[in-house]
Design an enzyme around this catalytic site. Structure first.
Site, PDB file in Angstrom:
ATOM      1  CD  GLU A  47      -2.620  -1.477   2.507  1.00  0.00           C
ATOM      2  OE1 GLU A  47      -2.577  -0.611   3.393  1.00  0.00           O
ATOM      3  OE2 GLU A  47      -3.280  -2.526   2.629  1.00  0.00           O
ATOM      4  CD  GLU A  87      -4.659  -7.959   2.015  1.00  0.00           C
ATOM      5  OE1 GLU A  87      -5.526  -7.237   2.548  1.00  0.00           O
ATOM      6  OE2 GLU A  87      -3.439  -7.729   2.096  1.00  0.00           O
TER       7      GLU A  87
HETATM    8  O1  9MR Z   1      -7.237  -8.242   8.785  1.00  0.00           O
HETATM    9  C1  9MR Z   1      -6.306  -7.401   9.427  1.00  0.00           C
HETATM   10  C2  9MR Z   1      -6.884  -6.908  10.740  1.00  0.00           C
HETATM   11  O2  9MR Z   1      -7.018  -7.972  11.653  1.00  0.00           O
HETATM   12  C3  9MR Z   1      -5.986  -5.832  11.324  1.00  0.00           C
HETATM   13  O3  9MR Z   1      -6.588  -5.283  12.467  1.00  0.00           O
HETATM   14  C4  9MR Z   1      -5.761  -4.764  10.271  1.00  0.00           C
HETATM   15  C5  9MR Z   1      -4.969  -3.626  10.859  1.00  0.00           C
HETATM   16  O4  9MR Z   1      -3.855  -3.298  10.259  1.00  0.00           O
HETATM   17  O5  9MR Z   1      -5.142  -5.343   9.142  1.00  0.00           O
HETATM   18  C6  9MR Z   1      -5.993  -6.245   8.504  1.00  0.00           C
HETATM   19  O6  9MR Z   1      -5.398  -6.738   7.323  1.00  0.00           O
HETATM   20  C7  9MR Z   1      -5.080  -5.765   6.313  1.00  0.00           C
HETATM   21  C8  9MR Z   1      -3.909  -6.291   5.527  1.00  0.00           C
HETATM   22  O7  9MR Z   1      -2.854  -6.613   6.391  1.00  0.00           O
HETATM   23  C9  9MR Z   1      -3.459  -5.287   4.495  1.00  0.00           C
HETATM   24  N1  9MR Z   1      -4.540  -4.913   3.628  1.00  0.00           N
HETATM   25  C10 9MR Z   1      -5.767  -4.494   4.285  1.00  0.00           C
HETATM   26  C11 9MR Z   1      -6.201  -5.561   5.292  1.00  0.00           C
HETATM   27  C12 9MR Z   1      -7.528  -5.186   5.911  1.00  0.00           C
HETATM   28  O8  9MR Z   1      -7.380  -4.009   6.640  1.00  0.00           O
END
Ligand code: 9MR
Length: 378
Positions: A165, A270
């Site tokens: 990102e 994802e």
């Molecule tokens: O699913 C993840 C969640 O449990 C965390 O709280 C969150 C915080 O950073 O990150 C989520 O996963 C993210 C992923 O690592 C990167 N892309 C977006 C995902 C959803 O936020």
């Protein structure tokens, strides 16, 4: 009952006895005991594993994952903050279990992630007196982090989300601390470092809203430039945090084509489909965004109405048709979690809602959308 549902139920009951009858056609069908097997000639089907599943050694969840998926990503446990809460303090417990589980089950193991603006302690960007660290010092920290993390699992992790990102939805650089301190070449540097540490790992740039035209164009331009400069980038991850209403599969397809066209592999990293009322026009996965809870924003506490369930199944079907059409360009389709009970979308962008974005329900049972995806492969 659909043919796939019947096949699934029959498989569950008779797989073990029939597996010994190798050349029998029925036995062959029964060998397909999970969605991964239905798609094995197309691409891998993956899921994300939560830290709690790993630490609790949740056998119910891990058994389901082993049966259904052949690629895994750690939902949180390899991110900087959880794995390295302080400079000299590493917590390998969940990450080690994650890699062990993947190896034991012969899975494609994805590391997530090496460099991201989120879930990183702010001391990473500070010098000893609390001021902003210099570019050189941050470069050394990045190198050290990649060497220790990717180095520990060298030869075991098949693909790394190296940078996560780095691009805004409006097609410009995200003004993260990485960007502000190291400039835009922090990305190329991270890829070069990762390649040096583990030359056999497949290296990915991973982002969300990659279907937005300006963002897609920016990412394609960036990757093209990297390829020209010899930066070792082999894949781009489309996160695909989608909604039941959009974006259109046409835009998803354009992104797949644009990336294949510049010579990188496409990974769906994802995937989930949000069914709840949208409360914003903001980026769908920008983790800092929050809204207040109101009952109208959480309409399906008692269950998903039939027509919404059907709409969800149709949406997944349309999305998978596009993936199948471009199966030669796609290595993997990873769902962001296994059951609706564990999805991050129950708490984002509003805490405590009841969402239904995945293939398995809160009781670990396959949903109608799951059978719809099997039907595509009949
Ligand atoms: O699913 C993840 C969640 O449990 C965390 O709280 C969150 C915080 O950073 O990150 C989520 O996963 C993210 C992923 O690592 C990167 N892309 C977006 C995902 C959803 O936020």
């Amino acid at each position: 009952m659909s043919i796939s549902r019947r096949v699934f139920l029959r498989n569950a009951a008779i797989a073990s006895t029939l597996l010994t009858i190798k050349n029998n056609a029925i036995a062959k069908a029964a060998e397909r005991t999970g969605i991964k097997d239905f798609y094995k000639d197309d691409f891998r089907i993956g899921t994300a594993i939560s830290t709690s599943t790993l630490l609790k050694n949740d056998e119910h969840m891990l058994g389901l994952i082993a049966r259904e998926f052949d690629a895994i990503t750690p939902e949180n446990c390899m991110k900087w903050e959880p794995i390295r809460p302080h400079d000299k303090e590493w917590d390998w417990a969940a990450a080690d279990k994650f890699v062990e589980f993947g190896q034991k089950n012969n899975m494609y193991i994805v590391g997530h992630n090496l460099v991201w603006h989120s879930q990183v302690p702010k001391e990473v960007f500070q010098n000893e007196s609390g001021g902003t660290i210099t570019k050189d010092a941050l470069t050394i920290k990045m190198q050290d982090h990649i060497a220790k993390l990717a180095g520990r699992y060298k030869g075991k992790i098949h693909a790394w989300d190296v940078v996560n990102e780095a691009v805004e939805d409006n097609g410009s650089w995200r003004k993260s601390q990485w960007y502000k301190i190291m400039g835009e070449d922090f990305i190329a540097k991270a890829f070069r470092m990762a390649h040096e540490v583990d030359p056999t790992a497949h290296l990915i740039y991973n982002d969300y809203n990659t279907e937005t035209p300006v963002k897609r164009d920016f990412i394609v331009g960036m990757v093209k430039k990297f390829k020209k400069q010899g930066v070792p980038i082999q894949g781009v991850g489309l996160q695909e945090h989608l909604s039941i209403d959009g974006p259109s599969v046409g835009e998803i397809e354009k992104t797949i084509l644009a990336l294949a066209n510049i010579g990188v592999r496409v990974h769906v990293t994802e995937l989930d489909v949000d069914v709840l009322p949208s409360v914003w026009n903001l980026p769908t996965a920008e983790v800092s965004t929050r809204f207040d809870y109101t009952p109208e924003r959480d309409p399906y506490i008692q269950g998903l109405p039939k027509q919404v369930e059907e709409k969800l199944a149709k949406r997944y079907e349309d999305i998978f048709k596009i993936y199948l059409k471009h199966r030669d360009k796609i290595d993997r389709v990873t769902l962001w979690g296994t059951t609706d009970g564990e999805t991050w979308l129950n708490d984002f962008p509003i805490k405590g809602r009841t969402n239904y974005p995945l293939l398995f329900d809160r009781g670990f049972q396959p949903k109608s959308v799951y059978f719809r995806l099997l039907d595509l492969k009949k």
